[in-house]
Write a protein that holds these residues in place. Structure first.
Motif: not given
Length: 307
Positions: A129-144, A248-258
């Motif tokens: 579930x953690x792995x799936x949630x990370x993937x959903x966050x990447x997809x979501x922020x990617x769509x943005x 989700x917070x960790x992935x979001x922050x990483x993507x924002x920086x990247x």
């Protein structure tokens, strides 16, 4: 460009649906375990009751050939189910050393092994579930960012490393796995305590479910049903929801920086469970991406959109 409201609404619906589905899956693990435990309690009730009641004195006697045959069939089945897991193997060996002492200890050993299966299944599911949630966050922020014209890149390796390190991290010297196994051991102890109390009072053949296993037994805080419900709440709220919120917070922050995103909006999931502590940050939108608030409580389901 500020992201569309439709993206946020879609993410809200996804989070609510996942929360419900995850809770149902973990509840089913405990329901299945309780059914297995009930089967073995019923074995002793059916075979060793006196005038319809199984009492502690009948369970404090040495197992006979039938009891040990039942144990051998049980342990053969569960050894296959739990093979390859070192924590489970340790508990099986411990249970085997005690199983021949008396009938109550034999039942206790069975319960210890059954709850080991719960731990393995819960750990597998929570990590997935953690792995799936990370993937959903990447997809979501990617769509943005696609809306904002920022090119998406292949970040699979970096995301996988973040998730793996997250799952294997220690919190107060405990890994996620060790927290699950500690809860499983506590569950076994509490179930054994509940059954012991019932045996001391006497388990009536006609009321075994009312006392220990079914919905009516919720009125008894020491019942197997009450103990299992408490464990489900722990797995869902103290572990899964909190772990999902943190990844989700960790992935979001990483993507924002990247992606060098500068702004962020805080969103709740807009249902009846949203508390005031979560509503307040939403009222202060927008934020600088570097100043987004921390999650205000364990299991917070709020999400952030960076842009």
């Amino acid at each position: 460009m500020k992201p569309s409201k439709s993206l946020a609404k879609k993410r809200e619906r996804e989070i609510r649906a996942d929360d419900s589905s995850d809770a149902d899956t973990l509840a089913n693990l405990l329901t299945s375990a309780s059914a297995d435990i009930r089967q073995y309690v019923s074995y002793f009730v059916d075979n060793y009751n006196e005038d319809g009641t199984l009492a502690i004195n009948a369970m404090r006697t040495a197992p006979n050939t039938d009891d040990l045959t039942t144990w051998k069939k049980f342990i053969k089945k569960y050894k296959q189910l739990l093979s390859g897991n070192s924590e489970a193997q340790y508990r099986i060996k411990s249970a085997q050393k005690m199983a021949g002492f008396d009938r109550e200890t034999l039942l206790s050993s069975i319960i210890k092994v059954i709850t080991s299966k719960v731990a393995i299944d819960a750990e597998t599911f929570i990590k997935q579930a953690i792995q799936a949630e990370a993937g959903k966050e990447v997809t979501f922020q990617g769509n943005v960012i696609k809306i904002n014209g920022i090119p998406d890149g292949d970040l699979d390796k970096q995301i996988n490393d973040i998730v793996e390190n997250f799952i294997n991290r220690e919190t107060q010297d405990l890994t996620l796995s060790s927290r699950i196994w500690l809860k499983a051991d506590a569950l076994a102890a509490k179930i054994n305590q509940a059954i012991h109390k019932a045996l001391v009072a006497g388990i009536d053949v006609d009321s075994i479910d009312d006392q220990l296993f079914y919905e009516t037994s919720r009125l008894n805080e020491d019942s197997v049903k009450s103990v299992s419900d408490s464990t489900i709440k722990y797995y869902v709220h103290a572990l899964l929801l909190n772990e999902k919120a943190l990844i989700v917070a960790a992935i979001g922050a990483f993507l924002a920086t990247h992606w060098k995103l500068k702004r962020a909006d805080w969103y709740t999931v807009e249902d009846s469970h949203v508390c005031q502590a979560c509503k307040s940050p939403q009222g202060a939108n927008p934020y600088a991406a570097s100043d987004i608030p921390s999650k205000p409580h364990i299991g917070c389901r709020c999400f952030v959109i960076y842009y």
